[in-house]
Design an enzyme around this catalytic site. Structure first.
Site, short mmCIF file in Angstrom:
data_model
loop_
_atom_site.label_atom_id
_atom_site.label_comp_id
_atom_site.label_asym_id
_atom_site.label_seq_id
_atom_site.Cartn_x
_atom_site.Cartn_y
_atom_site.Cartn_z
N TYR A 187 0.83 -1.20 0.00
CA TYR A 187 0.00 0.00 0.00
C TYR A 187 0.87 1.26 0.00
O TYR A 187 0.67 2.17 -0.79
CB TYR A 187 -0.92 0.00 1.22
CG TYR A 187 -1.70 1.29 1.40
CD1 TYR A 187 -2.88 1.50 0.71
CD2 TYR A 187 -1.24 2.29 2.26
CE1 TYR A 187 -3.59 2.69 0.85
CE2 TYR A 187 -1.94 3.48 2.41
CZ TYR A 187 -3.12 3.67 1.72
OH TYR A 187 -3.81 4.85 1.86
N LYS A 191 1.27 4.30 -2.93
CA LYS A 191 1.09 5.73 -2.72
C LYS A 191 2.35 6.52 -3.10
O LYS A 191 2.26 7.66 -3.59
CB LYS A 191 0.70 6.00 -1.26
CG LYS A 191 -0.69 5.51 -0.91
CD LYS A 191 -1.76 6.16 -1.79
CE LYS A 191 -3.16 5.78 -1.38
NZ LYS A 191 -4.20 6.46 -2.19
#
Length: 287
Positions: A187, A191
């Site tokens: 994750y 980003k």
């Protein structure tokens, strides 16, 4: 008036056409059209609400067949008070043809497209050593690929309708640091990729429509009380205290605290801002 000053003046409302006292008119979004992915709930919906209040026609796209009740409540509350409008469309941001058809239809209906907030994302908390490899491309496909598709499809419509606007990619402070106590390496990597994507799209589209820019910036929030984070706190009750201690303000943020940033980034108020990432994290990354 210089050529540069003239160009800036053209982007702002003509003061002679404004009745009464209008301050900060560069924040107004009257009759402009916006896409918000991941807009069924949480941060995406909170940002969409701000755009409606500023006069925009906002289309929230999400994979859910129906948005959460919060969406319906927000739409009902906004309708009698503001000239902007709020709409919902089901779409999978990883499906190019579906996403392209949906955004194209919206832009063609209004003969314009002025902005995008690409907020659709998923999270998976798992130690890297046991992270299932097959889950890596799925997360990157949504968190990065979906953002890439949303941005490029919207840019094509802005070019088609000669309405160059502003694109906001939703990154995270997690793209800049490793979150204490939260094991989500993929994750966080997704980003970080979004932040880098913002720089490159800003470079490519800086003068793309007759010398006028499609501006691209990245909003990097800190810890927010969203459905995704609520689940994190249920899974590990120690995280709440840890995150609160790590924020200089001693608390976790609410989605509504990013409304002003989104309005700034999508409006003419940020006309000289592109290729940037705006970090709003309660001081988490400033220690």
């Amino acid at each position: 008036m210089s050529k540069t000053s003239s160009a800036i003046a053209q982007r702002l409302p003509d003061p002679s056409t404004i009745e009464g006292k209008h301050r900060f008119r560069e924040f107004e979004l009257n009759d402009k059209v916006f896409i918000v992915t991941g807009g069924a709930q949480g941060l995406g919906l909170a940002l969409a609400e701000a755009l409606v209040e500023a006069g925009g026609h906002v289309y929230c796209l999400d994979i859910k067949s129906e948005p959460e009740q919060d969406f319906h409540d927000t739409k009902q509350r906004l309708a009698p008070q503001y000239d902007g409008t709020l709409h919902y469309k089901q779409v999978d941001v990883t499906k190019h043809d579906q996403l392209d058809a949906t955004i194209s239809a919206i832009a063609d209906r209004h003969c314009r497209l002025d902005g995008l907030i690409a907020a659709a994302a998923i999270q998976q908390v798992e130690p890297a050593i046991s992270y299932p490899y097959e889950d890596v491309p799925r997360m990157m496909g949504i968190n990065y690929g979906g953002v890439f598709l949303s941005a490029t499809i919207c840019a094509k419509q802005m070019i088609k309708h000669n309405t160059p606007g502003s694109i906001v990619l939703v990154g995270s402070m997690s793209g800049l640091i490793a979150n204490k106590g939260l094991m989500c390496s993929v994750y966080n990597s997704s980003k970080a990729a979004v932040i880098q994507l913002g720089r490159n799209l800003a470079m490519e589209w800086g003068q793309i429509v007759d010398g006028k820019p499609i501006r691209v910036n990245v909003l990097c929030p800190g810890n927010i009380i969203t459905p995704m984070v609520v689940q994190n706190l249920k899974d590990d009750p120690t995280l709440k205290g840890l995150w609160e201690r790590e924020n200089m303000l001693g608390r976790i943020s609410e989605p509504s605290e990013y409304r002003g940033a989104a309005l700034f980034m999508l409006s003419n108020a940020s006309s000289f801002m592109t290729g940037s990432h705006l970090v709003i994290d309660g001081g988490y990354t400033a220690w």
